[in-house]
Design a protein around this motif. Structure first.
Motif, mmCIF file in Angstrom:
data_model
loop_
_atom_site.group_PDB
_atom_site.id
_atom_site.type_symbol
_atom_site.label_atom_id
_atom_site.label_comp_id
_atom_site.label_asym_id
_atom_site.label_seq_id
_atom_site.Cartn_x
_atom_site.Cartn_y
_atom_site.Cartn_z
ATOM 1 N N UNK A 30 0.795 -1.222 0.000
ATOM 2 C CA UNK A 30 0.000 0.000 0.000
ATOM 3 C C UNK A 30 0.825 1.269 0.000
ATOM 4 N N UNK A 31 2.103 1.193 -0.324
ATOM 5 C CA UNK A 31 2.975 2.362 -0.275
ATOM 6 C C UNK A 31 2.620 3.396 -1.339
ATOM 7 N N UNK A 32 2.221 2.929 -2.515
ATOM 8 C CA UNK A 32 1.891 3.860 -3.593
ATOM 9 C C UNK A 32 0.654 4.672 -3.225
ATOM 10 N N UNK A 33 -0.368 4.026 -2.680
ATOM 11 C CA UNK A 33 -1.580 4.741 -2.273
ATOM 12 C C UNK A 33 -1.293 5.744 -1.155
ATOM 13 N N UNK A 34 -0.446 5.365 -0.204
ATOM 14 C CA UNK A 34 -0.086 6.278 0.875
ATOM 15 C C UNK A 34 0.624 7.512 0.318
ATOM 16 N N UNK A 35 1.526 7.302 -0.629
ATOM 17 C CA UNK A 35 2.258 8.416 -1.231
ATOM 18 C C UNK A 35 1.310 9.343 -1.982
ATOM 19 N N UNK A 36 0.420 8.773 -2.792
ATOM 20 C CA UNK A 36 -0.510 9.584 -3.578
ATOM 21 C C UNK A 36 -1.447 10.385 -2.687
ATOM 22 N N UNK A 37 -1.951 9.784 -1.622
ATOM 23 C CA UNK A 37 -2.860 10.509 -0.738
ATOM 24 C C UNK A 37 -2.114 11.591 0.052
ATOM 25 N N UNK A 38 -0.879 11.341 0.417
ATOM 26 C CA UNK A 38 -0.098 12.316 1.175
ATOM 27 C C UNK A 38 0.209 13.550 0.342
ATOM 28 N N UNK A 39 0.523 13.359 -0.933
ATOM 29 C CA UNK A 39 0.932 14.477 -1.776
ATOM 30 C C UNK A 39 -0.155 14.933 -2.745
ATOM 31 N N UNK A 40 -1.395 14.497 -2.562
ATOM 32 C CA UNK A 40 -2.508 14.916 -3.420
ATOM 33 C C UNK A 40 -2.800 16.404 -3.280
#
Length: 84
Positions: free
Chosen positions: A69-79
């Motif tokens: 789930x690292x990609x989803x965490x990154x996308x939500x953090x920097x959205x």
């Protein structure tokens, strides 16, 4: 070659890609505690998140299977910084 600097404990080890369940056998010195039966023979197994059979560079697919789930965490953090 220098004497005494290379490992002596090479053995056949099964490497298992956890994203697509692919298994391949090669010689390695990696330490493992688990074993797996592959084609009727029992090998020590090393579990991997990604290998040549699931990596987008080798498969030609642009989508990466993200088991942690690292990609989803990154996308939500920097959205919030998305400049569209």
């Amino acid at each position: 070659m220098k004497k005494g600097i290379h490992p002596e404990n090479y053995r056949l080890v099964a490497f298992k890609d956890m994203s697509n369940e692919d298994v391949f056998i090669t010689k390695s010195t990696v330490e493992t505690k688990e074993t797996i039966e592959h084609e009727g023979v029992e090998y020590p197994v090393f579990k991997m998140e990604i290998s040549r059979t699931s990596h987008p560079f080798y498969t030609g697919k642009s989508k990466l299977i993200d088991t942690a789930g690292r990609i989803d965490k990154f996308k939500s953090k920097y959205a919030k910084f998305d400049k569209k």
